[in-house]
Design a protein around this motif. Structure first.
Motif, mmCIF file in Angstrom:
data_model
loop_
_atom_site.group_PDB
_atom_site.id
_atom_site.type_symbol
_atom_site.label_atom_id
_atom_site.label_comp_id
_atom_site.label_asym_id
_atom_site.label_seq_id
_atom_site.Cartn_x
_atom_site.Cartn_y
_atom_site.Cartn_z
ATOM 1 N N UNK A 51 0.836 -1.211 0.000
ATOM 2 C CA UNK A 51 0.000 0.000 0.000
ATOM 3 C C UNK A 51 0.864 1.252 0.000
ATOM 4 N N UNK A 52 2.104 1.137 0.515
ATOM 5 C CA UNK A 52 3.105 2.205 0.360
ATOM 6 C C UNK A 52 4.164 1.682 -0.601
ATOM 7 N N UNK A 53 4.509 2.437 -1.609
ATOM 8 C CA UNK A 53 5.601 2.010 -2.510
ATOM 9 C C UNK A 53 6.904 2.049 -1.733
ATOM 10 N N UNK A 54 7.674 0.960 -1.795
ATOM 11 C CA UNK A 54 8.792 0.770 -0.862
ATOM 12 C C UNK A 54 9.919 1.788 -1.051
ATOM 13 N N UNK A 55 10.053 2.354 -2.249
ATOM 14 C CA UNK A 55 11.161 3.295 -2.464
ATOM 15 C C UNK A 55 10.685 4.748 -2.475
ATOM 16 N N UNK A 56 9.501 5.005 -1.883
ATOM 17 C CA UNK A 56 8.887 6.323 -2.081
ATOM 18 C C UNK A 56 9.034 7.281 -0.900
ATOM 19 N N UNK A 57 9.628 6.849 0.207
ATOM 20 C CA UNK A 57 9.716 7.731 1.385
ATOM 21 C C UNK A 57 10.738 8.854 1.127
ATOM 22 N N UNK A 58 10.268 10.106 1.254
ATOM 23 C CA UNK A 58 11.093 11.284 0.921
ATOM 24 C C UNK A 58 10.849 12.369 1.955
ATOM 25 N N UNK A 59 11.810 13.288 2.094
ATOM 26 C CA UNK A 59 11.515 14.548 2.779
ATOM 27 C C UNK A 59 10.985 15.525 1.748
ATOM 28 N N UNK A 64 10.710 19.287 0.428
ATOM 29 C CA UNK A 64 11.481 20.522 0.545
ATOM 30 C C UNK A 64 10.737 21.647 -0.168
ATOM 31 N N UNK A 65 10.489 22.739 0.525
ATOM 32 C CA UNK A 65 9.854 23.903 -0.093
ATOM 33 C C UNK A 65 10.779 25.097 0.101
ATOM 34 N N UNK A 66 11.150 25.739 -1.001
ATOM 35 C CA UNK A 66 12.072 26.883 -0.964
ATOM 36 C C UNK A 66 13.324 26.550 -0.155
ATOM 37 N N UNK A 67 13.861 25.361 -0.377
ATOM 38 C CA UNK A 67 15.116 24.973 0.277
ATOM 39 C C UNK A 67 14.956 24.525 1.717
ATOM 40 N N UNK A 68 13.710 24.522 2.222
ATOM 41 C CA UNK A 68 13.506 24.167 3.627
ATOM 42 C C UNK A 68 12.738 22.848 3.720
ATOM 43 N N UNK A 69 13.179 21.960 4.596
ATOM 44 C CA UNK A 69 12.469 20.680 4.764
ATOM 45 C C UNK A 69 11.229 20.926 5.620
ATOM 46 N N UNK A 70 10.050 20.720 5.010
ATOM 47 C CA UNK A 70 8.792 21.032 5.704
ATOM 48 C C UNK A 70 8.047 19.787 6.174
ATOM 49 N N UNK A 71 8.525 18.622 5.757
ATOM 50 C CA UNK A 71 7.823 17.397 6.141
ATOM 51 C C UNK A 71 8.336 16.224 5.331
ATOM 52 N N UNK A 72 7.535 15.164 5.284
ATOM 53 C CA UNK A 72 7.935 13.987 4.510
ATOM 54 C C UNK A 72 6.733 13.454 3.745
ATOM 55 N N UNK A 73 6.981 12.522 2.832
ATOM 56 C CA UNK A 73 5.888 12.018 2.000
ATOM 57 C C UNK A 73 6.159 10.580 1.566
ATOM 58 N N UNK A 74 5.111 9.929 1.117
ATOM 59 C CA UNK A 74 5.221 8.556 0.593
ATOM 60 C C UNK A 74 4.120 8.333 -0.432
ATOM 61 N N UNK A 75 4.371 7.404 -1.366
ATOM 62 C CA UNK A 75 3.386 7.101 -2.417
ATOM 63 C C UNK A 75 2.495 5.953 -1.953
ATOM 64 N N UNK A 76 1.178 6.131 -2.099
ATOM 65 C CA UNK A 76 0.230 5.136 -1.589
ATOM 66 C C UNK A 76 -0.769 4.704 -2.665
ATOM 67 N N UNK A 77 -1.341 3.538 -2.454
ATOM 68 C CA UNK A 77 -2.420 3.009 -3.315
ATOM 69 C C UNK A 77 -3.640 2.708 -2.456
ATOM 70 N N UNK A 78 -4.772 2.529 -3.121
ATOM 71 C CA UNK A 78 -6.006 2.269 -2.384
ATOM 72 C C UNK A 78 -6.076 0.806 -1.932
#
Lengths: 155, 379
Positions: free
Chosen positions: A6-14, A16-30
């Protein structure tokens, strides 16, 4: 269903907005055998390395639109999240996650249904609490993922 | 009788993008002798709610190229779509009407509504269905039975109005008589005890022979998913709606007699026994004229011992069900509906099932039991 995918295994990322790390993300399926109207998707139970990230800090990027909060998603009553499509779950966390290994506990909440249920009126007032399995009928258990975070991307 | 496949059977290959929609249609048209029927779940196979005119042209092109026929389109009913209120009957009718129009564009003959779809919603959309010559069929899915109000209200309506556009879609899961071995194996991987599986199989046999310690008639109108959720709550806090209490209490006691120190999962495994419909083959024969099409549900096709190349689902009475449909004069489609891939999805992709192979095995059985697709000289 598809417990470990349900999470793509290579998709975990920080993120970055305007050079600043604002959070993290991952690719998901239903977590179902079909897509649903997007409004039915109410967020995730998401615990990363023991820290709970509630739906209030989650945004969801799908259908070529910028990330939207689940309050806004609730209003997407004619937009569909199709079965084929990967979406990106973003989490606001200034500084993001450290590079390297992370343990993610994950459950998706989509209030799809086989017709009318006794919980309908209650879920109109408020969607079920994430992590209980309520409203997650095809994958009701919390799944644990071990993922590596390798790099950040400009969101 | 005619043979086809619900592309629901390929949901995992679709999810992993191993088979495109065209690949799935080609598999039915080219690799399953005697089969030409295509059934889809609209929200699985299509860009929904409007797949676009280019797609519609491509779809009809595939049907022509692979010699396939759109038989039945399966539609859902998510009553919380609007989020600020529960969908009214009128709104549910409107959703069904949109799906009927979509089915017509794609050339389908039938639309299947879910077993939990209220009769009033079907009746509300019937005038449009009649107008577009689309037949509406309510799925009869385990643990529902063919006996009961959900079927009788449809039959009464047909008899009263003479409509030719309403009927039922029996899911062969209603002819199941024990939990599938692959479902039980998955529960055991999650920590259920082998004694719980054995108790579930034994209780299923008692229910089938009519000698179980309780009567299921109070609960058969609930979906299996809803019963599982309700029984889990009963195990945890003793609460449930009154109509379920008697069955749940005896079920809990049965589990405690048969399983040492039962955990929550053990109770749930034993409860799989009450998900069997135990419907009657005589009723199937009598209702055959009202069957729109069938879901050939199966969970695991294993080779029949001593008969290489011949396959069976050990938990579902296919021979009895097909015999009853033949005796009743049914000449429509049985569409394979493979669901057992789900019971391997706690594992890695490499350990999951091969849906294409399972459906091919299922069609070996369907051809053998129906005679369809077998040259006359070989029969």
């Amino acid at each position: 269903m598809f417990d470990n995918y349900l999470i793509r295994s290579d998709s975990l990322r920080n993120d970055i907005v305007d050079g600043e790390v604002v959070g993290f993300s991952m690719a998901v399926r239903i977590a179902n055998y079909r897509g649903v109207f997007l409004s039915l998707h109410t967020g995730y139970y998401l615990v990363v390395d023991g820290v709970d990230y509630p739906r209030e800090v989650q945004t969801f990027e799908v259908n070529g639109q910028p990330p939207r909060g689940f309050d806004e998603i609730k209003g997407c009553v004619w937009e569909h999240w199709d079965y084929d499509d990967e979406a990106i779950l973003h989490v606001a966390k200034p500084g993001g996650l450290a590079l390297g290994a992370h343990v993610i506990q994950f459950q998706q909440c989509v209030i799809a249904a086989y017709g009318y249920l006794s919980t309908d009126e209650e879920w109109v007032k408020a969607p079920p609490k994430t992590g209980t399995g309520a409203g997650s009928d095809k994958t009701p258990q919390v799944i644990t993922y071990h993922l590596e975070l390798n790099e950040g991307v400009e969101a | 009788m005619k043979l086809g496949v619900s592309l629901y059977s390929y949901q995992q290959s679709h999810f992993f993008k191993e088979l495109t929609l065209e690949d799935q249609i080609r598999e039915v048209g080219e690799n399953l002798p005697g089969a030409d029927g295509i059934e889809i779940v609209d929200e699985m196979s299509l860009r929904y709610p409007d797949p676009g005119e280019d797609f519609v042209r491509q779809w009809h092109g595939w049907m022509e190229r692979y010699g396939t026929v759109p038989v039945t389109m399966d539609v859902a009913l998510d009553v919380l779509q609007f989020r600020d209120h529960v969908m009214s009957t009128e709104e549910a009718v409107e959703r069904l009407e949109r799906d009927i129009r979509l089915a017509k564009r794609l050339g389908f003959a039938n639309v299947r509504v879910l077993s939990a779809c209220p009769f009033d919603v079907m009746a509300g959309a019937l005038p449009l269905a009649e107008n577009l010559d689309i037949r509406l069929g309510k799925e009869i899915h385990q643990p529902m039975r063919l006996e009961g109000q959900q079927v009788s209200e449809i039959i009464e309506h047909i008899e009263r109005t003479g409509t030719k556009h309403m009927g039922i879609v029996p899911d062969f899961g209603i002819f199941g008589f024990r939990p599938s071995e692959v479902l039980l194996a998955q529960y055991e991987r999650r920590g259920a005890k082998a004694e719980a599986s054995a108790a579930s199989v034994d209780l299923s046999a008692l229910l089938r022979s009519g000698s179980a310690p309780f009567d299921l008639s109070d609960i058969i109108n609930h979906t299996a998913g809803n019963l599982r959720v309700a029984f889990k709550q009963f195990i945890n806090d003793g609460t449930c709606v009154p109509e379920m209490k008697a069955v749940f209490s005896v079920l809990k006691a049965f589990a405690e007699e048969r399983v040492p120190r039962p955990g929550e999962l053990d109770y749930i495994v034993v409860a799989e026994a009450i998900m069997q419909s135990n419907t009657s083959l005589e009723t199937m024969r009598d209702l055959a004229k009202h069957v729109i099409s069938c879901h050939g549900k199966f969970n695991y096709m294993s080779e029949i011992p001593g008969r290489p190349g011949q396959y069976q689902d050990i938990a579902i009475d296919y021979k009895g069900a097909i015999g009853a449909l033949v005796k009743g004069g049914f000449d429509g489609y049985i569409n394979s509906e493979y669901e057992g891939q789900r019971y391997f999805q706690d594992r890695t992709r490499a350990e999951m099932m091969d849906e294409v192979d399972q459906v091919r095995r299922h069609h070996e059985m369907l051809r053998r039991l129906t005679g369809v697709g077998i040259p006359a000289e070989a029969q």
